[in-house]
Design a protein around this motif. Structure first.
Motif, mmCIF file in Angstrom:
data_model
loop_
_atom_site.group_PDB
_atom_site.id
_atom_site.type_symbol
_atom_site.label_atom_id
_atom_site.label_comp_id
_atom_site.label_asym_id
_atom_site.label_seq_id
_atom_site.Cartn_x
_atom_site.Cartn_y
_atom_site.Cartn_z
ATOM 1 N N ASP A 1 67.085 54.243 70.126
ATOM 2 C CA ASP A 1 66.461 53.166 70.870
ATOM 3 C C ASP A 1 64.938 53.193 70.778
ATOM 4 O O ASP A 1 64.297 52.157 70.736
ATOM 5 C CB ASP A 1 66.868 53.238 72.354
ATOM 6 C CG ASP A 1 68.339 52.913 72.547
ATOM 7 O OD1 ASP A 1 68.879 52.152 71.730
ATOM 8 O OD2 ASP A 1 68.935 53.427 73.504
ATOM 9 N N SER A 2 64.364 54.383 70.781
ATOM 10 C CA SER A 2 62.904 54.481 70.770
ATOM 11 C C SER A 2 62.502 55.861 70.268
ATOM 12 O O SER A 2 62.789 56.861 70.902
ATOM 13 C CB SER A 2 62.348 54.252 72.178
ATOM 14 O OG SER A 2 60.950 54.392 72.192
ATOM 15 N N HIS B 1 59.255 58.238 68.406
ATOM 16 C CA HIS B 1 57.858 58.393 67.999
ATOM 17 C C HIS B 1 57.826 59.484 66.938
ATOM 18 O O HIS B 1 58.483 60.517 67.082
ATOM 19 C CB HIS B 1 56.983 58.774 69.194
ATOM 20 C CG HIS B 1 56.874 57.678 70.214
ATOM 21 N ND1 HIS B 1 55.704 56.995 70.451
ATOM 22 C CD2 HIS B 1 57.798 57.142 71.050
ATOM 23 C CE1 HIS B 1 55.908 56.082 71.394
ATOM 24 N NE2 HIS B 1 57.179 56.161 71.777
ATOM 25 N N VAL C 1 68.060 46.222 69.244
ATOM 26 C CA VAL C 1 66.787 46.326 68.534
ATOM 27 C C VAL C 1 66.120 47.635 68.941
ATOM 28 O O VAL C 1 65.814 47.848 70.119
ATOM 29 C CB VAL C 1 65.857 45.134 68.844
ATOM 30 C CG1 VAL C 1 64.525 45.303 68.116
ATOM 31 C CG2 VAL C 1 66.524 43.822 68.446
ATOM 32 N N SER C 2 65.950 48.527 67.983
ATOM 33 C CA SER C 2 65.312 49.810 68.266
ATOM 34 C C SER C 2 63.849 49.763 67.819
ATOM 35 O O SER C 2 63.445 48.897 67.039
ATOM 36 C CB SER C 2 66.048 50.946 67.561
ATOM 37 O OG SER C 2 65.975 50.797 66.158
ATOM 38 N N THR C 3 63.081 50.711 68.310
ATOM 39 C CA THR C 3 61.649 50.747 68.030
ATOM 40 C C THR C 3 61.246 52.117 67.511
ATOM 41 O O THR C 3 61.648 53.140 68.067
ATOM 42 C CB THR C 3 60.832 50.432 69.294
ATOM 43 O OG1 THR C 3 61.203 49.145 69.787
ATOM 44 C CG2 THR C 3 59.337 50.421 68.991
ATOM 45 N N THR D 1 57.730 54.196 66.530
ATOM 46 C CA THR D 1 56.268 54.238 66.552
ATOM 47 C C THR D 1 55.808 55.424 65.725
ATOM 48 O O THR D 1 56.209 56.563 65.991
ATOM 49 C CB THR D 1 55.737 54.378 67.996
ATOM 50 O OG1 THR D 1 56.218 53.286 68.772
ATOM 51 C CG2 THR D 1 54.219 54.386 68.016
ATOM 52 N N THR E 1 54.094 50.138 64.691
ATOM 53 C CA THR E 1 55.365 49.848 65.342
ATOM 54 C C THR E 1 56.313 49.155 64.380
ATOM 55 O O THR E 1 55.937 48.194 63.701
ATOM 56 C CB THR E 1 55.155 48.956 66.578
ATOM 57 O OG1 THR E 1 54.323 49.648 67.518
ATOM 58 C CG2 THR E 1 56.481 48.625 67.248
ATOM 59 N N SER E 2 57.534 49.672 64.320
ATOM 60 C CA SER E 2 58.611 49.044 63.559
ATOM 61 C C SER E 2 59.701 48.620 64.536
ATOM 62 O O SER E 2 60.144 49.420 65.358
ATOM 63 C CB SER E 2 59.201 50.016 62.535
ATOM 64 O OG SER E 2 58.217 50.484 61.640
ATOM 65 N N GLN E 3 60.149 47.382 64.432
ATOM 66 C CA GLN E 3 61.261 46.890 65.239
ATOM 67 C C GLN E 3 62.457 46.681 64.319
ATOM 68 O O GLN E 3 62.375 45.922 63.352
ATOM 69 C CB GLN E 3 60.889 45.581 65.928
ATOM 70 C CG GLN E 3 59.785 45.726 66.966
ATOM 71 C CD GLN E 3 59.291 44.364 67.427
ATOM 72 O OE1 GLN E 3 58.510 43.721 66.755
ATOM 73 N NE2 GLN E 3 59.762 43.932 68.600
ATOM 74 N N ASN F 1 66.295 45.523 63.840
ATOM 75 C CA ASN F 1 67.434 44.740 64.318
ATOM 76 C C ASN F 1 68.688 45.302 63.657
ATOM 77 O O ASN F 1 68.960 45.071 62.482
ATOM 78 C CB ASN F 1 67.223 43.267 63.948
ATOM 79 C CG ASN F 1 68.323 42.353 64.473
ATOM 80 O OD1 ASN F 1 68.972 42.648 65.478
ATOM 81 N ND2 ASN F 1 68.527 41.239 63.791
ATOM 82 N N HIS G 1 54.873 46.045 61.873
ATOM 83 C CA HIS G 1 53.574 45.553 62.310
ATOM 84 C C HIS G 1 52.446 46.369 61.675
ATOM 85 O O HIS G 1 52.615 47.556 61.358
ATOM 86 C CB HIS G 1 53.476 45.624 63.834
ATOM 87 C CG HIS G 1 54.490 44.776 64.534
ATOM 88 N ND1 HIS G 1 54.201 43.537 65.058
ATOM 89 C CD2 HIS G 1 55.814 44.989 64.801
ATOM 90 C CE1 HIS G 1 55.279 43.016 65.613
ATOM 91 N NE2 HIS G 1 56.273 43.882 65.467
#
Length: 308
Positions: A155-156, A158, A228-230, A232, A245-247, A249, A297
């Protein structure tokens, strides 16, 4: 103007921050320069939907690779990630002092080997691999247990990347000059389907740097936008910290804990040297996305904790 490669009758040269880069003639980058026609992409049989991107307008920004549009859209991708335990001492030896490893237990951190295949993308088809370290969010205080749980669930996350080879010039120049990633160009094959996941990275002499192969975990399909995971990633550009940041899908993905049938081979090269230096102990998880999409991004300045 320095050339990074040889132009052929099937490529055209584009200027990225004063560097001449060869891209496929008639490809998406040649025709659209990042402002890709979503209606045209929607007709590509490899792309199941472009709804994820229609709700995400692009912005024109200045960067070290010249004016560009952000985010960079990846309309059909597949990815694999091996998550491993490694001694925090070995991890800290490879991390900048400003960053802290994310620890699953005192003295035990998380590292990963990743492989990516980008079939339809604003900068055309390419493949990529990475050796990375899971880190606590910049300026994070405390144990980071919540970060660990959400990170392992995709999900998230770094991260700090030690090695990031690619197989095209434009991906290398954009990633290295524009994002600050340790990218270089090499032969890199990634094949991911519902049955098997494999990747092979060549070293500078054409021999083996790193290779992996494993049965693909059972996939779960999801509607676009449902998961949608993130990611960083932290890099330094001109001696200043930035975050990218990458999102992601995730349209069809799956996970296997303590994967069986995994074959990971280390040869001689920058990827294998980076992984060996981290002294991984055990692979605890394999995540594979056979169909996904990505919005990458441009990096932005970020504040990190001063540990000097």
């Amino acid at each position: 103007m320095a050339s990074t490669g040889k132009l052929t009758d099937r490529t055209v040269g584009v200027d990225l921050g004063g560097r001449l880069v060869a891209v496929p003639e008639g490809g998406l980058y040649d025709r659209f320069r990042m402002d890709t026609d979503l209606d045209e992409i929607a007709q590509d049989p490899r792309v199941s939907s472009v709804d994820f991107f229609r709700r995400m307008p692009k912005t024109r920004v200045d960067s070290r690779i010249g004016p560009t549009l952000t985010p960079n859209f990846y309309y059909r991708i597949s990815t694999a990630r091996l998550t491993m335990l490694a001694p925090a001492k070995a991890i800290r030896a490879r991390l900048p002092k400003a960053l802290d490893p994310l620890e699953i237990a005192p003295g035990l951190g998380i590292v990963s080997v990743m492989a990516f295949r980008y079939d339809v993308c604003d900068i055309d088809f390419y493949t990529e691999a990475a050796v990375g370290i899971a880190v606590k969010p910049a300026r994070h205080g405390g144990l980071g247990l919540l970060d660990l749980v959400t990170g392992l669930k995709n999900d998230s996350l770094h991260s700090y990347v030690l090695a990031l080879p690619v197989n095209t010039e434009i991906a290398q120049v954009r990633g290295h000059d524009g994002y600050g990633f340790p990218k270089w160009v090499t032969r890199l094959d990634v094949d991911i389907d519902t049955e098997r996941t494999s990747a092979r990275v060549a070293n500078d002499e054409g021999g083996l740097d790193l290779a992996l192969s494993a049965p693909t975990p059972k996939q779960t399909a999801r509607p676009t936008g449902a998961h949608v995971s993130t990611l960083t990633s932290y890099t330094t550009i001109d001696d200043a910290w930035h975050s990218t940041t990458s999102q992601i899908n995730m349209l069809s993905s799956g996970t296997t804990r303590f994967p069986r049938g995994l074959d990971l081979q280390l040869g001689e090269g920058r990827m294998s040297e980076s992984l060996r230096a981290l002294k991984p102990i055990r692979t605890i998880q394999l995540d594979v996305t056979t169909e996904g999409q990505l919005a990458l991004h441009m990096p932005v300045p970020t504040s990190v904790q001063d540990r000097s």
